[in-house]
Design an enzyme around this catalytic site. Structure first.
Site, mmCIF file in Angstrom:
data_model
loop_
_atom_site.group_PDB
_atom_site.id
_atom_site.type_symbol
_atom_site.label_atom_id
_atom_site.label_comp_id
_atom_site.label_asym_id
_atom_site.label_seq_id
_atom_site.Cartn_x
_atom_site.Cartn_y
_atom_site.Cartn_z
ATOM 1 N N ASN A 174 -5.396 -7.029 6.880
ATOM 2 C CA ASN A 174 -5.668 -5.829 6.101
ATOM 3 C C ASN A 174 -6.394 -4.810 6.997
ATOM 4 O O ASN A 174 -6.544 -5.024 8.199
ATOM 5 C CB ASN A 174 -6.511 -6.201 4.870
ATOM 6 N N ASN B 97 -11.987 -2.103 -0.456
ATOM 7 C CA ASN B 97 -12.462 -1.082 -1.394
ATOM 8 C C ASN B 97 -12.702 -1.582 -2.810
ATOM 9 O O ASN B 97 -12.877 -0.783 -3.725
ATOM 10 C CB ASN B 97 -11.461 0.078 -1.394
ATOM 11 N N THR B 98 -12.669 -2.886 -2.992
ATOM 12 C CA THR B 98 -12.985 -3.470 -4.298
ATOM 13 C C THR B 98 -14.185 -4.379 -4.100
ATOM 14 O O THR B 98 -14.078 -5.389 -3.393
ATOM 15 C CB THR B 98 -11.773 -4.265 -4.842
ATOM 16 N N SER C 208 -8.745 -6.469 0.742
ATOM 17 C CA SER C 208 -8.923 -5.019 0.734
ATOM 18 C C SER C 208 -10.414 -4.723 0.682
ATOM 19 O O SER C 208 -11.153 -5.388 -0.051
ATOM 20 C CB SER C 208 -8.209 -4.406 -0.474
ATOM 21 N N ASN D 264 -8.559 4.702 4.323
ATOM 22 C CA ASN D 264 -8.303 4.868 2.893
ATOM 23 C C ASN D 264 -9.320 4.082 2.084
ATOM 24 O O ASN D 264 -9.803 3.032 2.504
ATOM 25 C CB ASN D 264 -6.866 4.462 2.537
ATOM 26 N N LYS E 95 -3.400 -12.844 2.148
ATOM 27 C CA LYS E 95 -3.635 -11.745 3.102
ATOM 28 C C LYS E 95 -5.117 -11.663 3.440
ATOM 29 O O LYS E 95 -5.960 -11.553 2.543
ATOM 30 C CB LYS E 95 -3.150 -10.420 2.502
ATOM 31 N N GLY F 296 -8.862 1.966 -3.534
ATOM 32 C CA GLY F 296 -9.521 1.126 -4.545
ATOM 33 C C GLY F 296 -8.554 0.596 -5.598
ATOM 34 O O GLY F 296 -8.879 0.571 -6.790
ATOM 35 N N PHE F 297 -7.363 0.162 -5.149
ATOM 36 C CA PHE F 297 -6.372 -0.442 -6.049
ATOM 37 C C PHE F 297 -6.021 0.469 -7.234
ATOM 38 O O PHE F 297 -6.148 0.085 -8.404
ATOM 39 C CB PHE F 297 -6.868 -1.790 -6.613
ATOM 40 N N GLY G 59 0.818 -1.216 0.000
ATOM 41 C CA GLY G 59 0.000 0.000 0.000
ATOM 42 C C GLY G 59 0.842 1.251 0.000
ATOM 43 O O GLY G 59 0.400 2.306 -0.431
HETATM 44 C C1 LIG Z 1 -3.115 4.120 2.438
HETATM 45 C C2 LIG Z 1 -3.125 2.634 2.542
HETATM 46 C C3 LIG Z 1 -3.114 1.856 1.388
HETATM 47 C C4 LIG Z 1 -3.119 0.472 1.479
HETATM 48 N N1 LIG Z 1 -3.095 -0.287 0.336
HETATM 49 C C5 LIG Z 1 -3.030 -1.640 0.426
HETATM 50 C C6 LIG Z 1 -2.946 -2.437 -0.743
HETATM 51 O O1 LIG Z 1 -2.918 -1.946 -1.868
HETATM 52 N N2 LIG Z 1 -2.913 -3.792 -0.590
HETATM 53 C C7 LIG Z 1 -2.916 -4.398 0.635
HETATM 54 O O2 LIG Z 1 -2.857 -5.635 0.722
HETATM 55 N N3 LIG Z 1 -2.996 -3.650 1.765
HETATM 56 C C8 LIG Z 1 -3.040 -2.298 1.688
HETATM 57 N N4 LIG Z 1 -3.117 -1.549 2.827
HETATM 58 C C9 LIG Z 1 -3.185 -2.244 4.131
HETATM 59 C C10 LIG Z 1 -1.825 -2.308 4.807
HETATM 60 O O3 LIG Z 1 -0.915 -3.088 4.058
HETATM 61 C C11 LIG Z 1 -1.978 -2.922 6.209
HETATM 62 O O4 LIG Z 1 -2.457 -4.240 6.066
HETATM 63 C C12 LIG Z 1 -2.950 -2.134 7.070
HETATM 64 O O5 LIG Z 1 -2.766 -0.758 6.868
HETATM 65 C C13 LIG Z 1 -2.776 -2.448 8.551
HETATM 66 O O6 LIG Z 1 -1.513 -2.062 9.043
HETATM 67 P P1 LIG Z 1 -1.219 -0.660 9.785
HETATM 68 O O7 LIG Z 1 -2.308 -0.477 10.788
HETATM 69 O O8 LIG Z 1 0.139 -0.843 10.383
HETATM 70 O O9 LIG Z 1 -1.252 0.369 8.713
HETATM 71 C C14 LIG Z 1 -3.131 -0.155 2.754
HETATM 72 C C15 LIG Z 1 -3.158 0.642 3.903
HETATM 73 C C16 LIG Z 1 -3.149 2.003 3.811
HETATM 74 C C17 LIG Z 1 -3.183 2.830 5.069
#
Ligand SMILES: Cc1cc2nc3c(=O)[nH]c(=O)nc-3n(C[C@H](O)[C@H](O)[C@H](O)COP(=O)(O)O)c2cc1C
Length: 386
Positions: free
Chosen positions: A286, A218-219, A216, A148, A255, A151-152, A100
């Site tokens: 996630n 958002n999809t 995720s 967030n 995941k 949405g990929f 992310g």
């Molecule tokens: C801005 C943002 C974008 C993210 N995009 C993705 C993503 O594209 N794919 C994914 O598997 N997780 C994505 N995540 C999830 C993170 O990898 C992580 O699993 C989640 O934020 C929990 O960890 P944290 O509380 O330490 O941030 C995203 C998180 C954030 C905040």
């Protein structure tokens, strides 16, 4: 800047990126302090500077800074007590960067240079897609959290692969370290399973590990792929594709979300245990679609996935439940606790130097508790309880 004299679209792009990074005036002193990784300087100047911009802009700036390696080099290598070997890969420390942050594989070298032991690129979708409309990232300052709904947004397999393929070159011309690629699906894909199969085919030789991201929020429909039959069928296909890769075969990890019911967890554990010989492990978790009552920020009701401090208990509980249900037989990468870090770096306001600090404090704790290696501490909480 000698490159500024050259012409052409590549240089224009470089200049544009450089402009994003240096807007606000990077003076020599700041550059030197950033390079040195002065913790106090980050806390008092660099991180507040980033906060002046909206969340997505500061995210982009951070990626560009890492892309051009305008980030501090970690000063001390992690203590050997932190080293572990998981799915046939040597991790110098358990602190990695979650998916992310570097969605398009631009910042791998920069993030490894900063001291992350592994970096997870993505999520990457087969075809390029813009993601949701802006604004789509919100800081919840009062709650030390972020919501967030990106949405990929992804540049797509081809572009990301072309950037990463340099990691296949021998001898390595890149910063050494472990790089995972996190795979997603296109929003309008008619055959979601095929999106993941294509991802395995495309990145199987370049990635040290691959992540099947079905969590995720958002999809639309993505999380339904965590259902028992769907998950089993998906794993069948992606594992079979992985097994067709010639030479070194990357471990596949799945995941999962923190919003699963008890029955969902039992089902996932059953599927995963049945395939434990061929599956690399689970990444938990996630972001959450739940909104704890404790939230105070005005942005708390924005649609999307919540991450950061308020996710910690929920993701820790999911890790603990899945560890028990899979009888400790399936490696688990925890996000939000020990291990993959993303928001911590941003929300603690300490910036990149925090990575060295976590490594240092973690090794001190392990040594104090009498562990000779971090591997001995895995599951220790469960072992004492049972
Ligand atoms: C801005 C943002 C974008 C993210 N995009 C993705 C993503 O594209 N794919 C994914 O598997 N997780 C994505 N995540 C999830 C993170 O990898 C992580 O699993 C989640 O934020 C929990 O960890 P944290 O509380 O330490 O941030 C995203 C998180 C954030 C905040």
């Amino acid at each position: 800047m000698s490159g500024a004299a050259k012409k052409g679209p590549g240089n224009l792009k470089l200049l544009k990126d450089a402009f994003i990074i240096t807007t606000g005036g990077t003076v020599m002193f700041a550059g030197h302090q950033i390079y040195k990784g002065n913790e106090k300087f980050y806390k008092e100047y660099v991180m507040p500077f980033f906060q002046l911009f909206d969340a997505e802009t500061s995210h982009k700036m951070a990626v560009k800074a890492a892309k051009y390696k305008l980030v501090p080099k970690s000063k001390i290598p992690p203590h050997p007590v932190l080293a572990s070997r998981v799915f046939d890969r040597d991790f110098p420390s358990p602190v990695g960067l979650a998916a992310g942050f570097d969605k398009d594989g631009e910042a791998v070298d920069g993030m490894l240079k900063m001291g992350f032991s592994f970096v997870e690129v993505g999520s990457v979708t087969p075809n390029p897609q813009p993601g949701n409309e802006k604004p789509r990232v919100f800081r919840l300052k009062e709650d030390k959290a972020v919501i967030n709904r990106y949405g990929f947004n992804s540049e797509g397999h081809d572009k990301v692969y072309n950037r990463l393929k340099v990691r296949e070159v021998e001898p390595p011309v890149v910063v050494p370290g472990i790089m995972g690629v996190n795979l997603g699906k296109n929003k309008t894909s008619s055959y979601p399973v095929e999106d993941y199969v294509q991802g395995v085919r495309k990145f199987g030789k370049v990635a040290d590990y691959l992540v099947i991201n079905i969590s995720s929020p958002n999809t639309p429909g993505l999380r339904a792929m965590q259902g028992k039959d769907m998950l089993d069928m998906l794993l069948e296909k992606v594992l079979s594709e992985r097994d067709h890769i010639r030479g070194r075969k990357p471990p596949l990890l799945v995941k999962i979300a923190p919003d699963l019911t008890d029955q969902d967890k039992i089902d996932i554990a059953e599927v995963v245990l049945n395939r434990k010989e061929s599956l690399g492990g689970l990444i938990i978790s996630n972001t959450t679609v739940s909104r704890p009552d404790s939230l105070k920020s005005p942005h708390k009701d924005e649609v999307g996935g919540l991450s950061g401090e308020p996710l910690k208990d929920l993701s820790t509980k999911t890790i603990s439940d899945m560890y028990k249900l899979t009888e400790g037989k399936v490696p688990i990468i925890g996000v939000g606790g020990l291990v993959q870090v993303k928001m911590l770096m941003i929300k603690s306001k300490k910036g990149p130097p925090v990575i060295g600090k976590i490594n240092r404090e973690l090794s001190e704790l392990l040594i104090k508790d009498g562990y000779r290696s971090i591997t001995e501490a895995v599951g220790a909480n469960h072992k004492t309880k049972s």
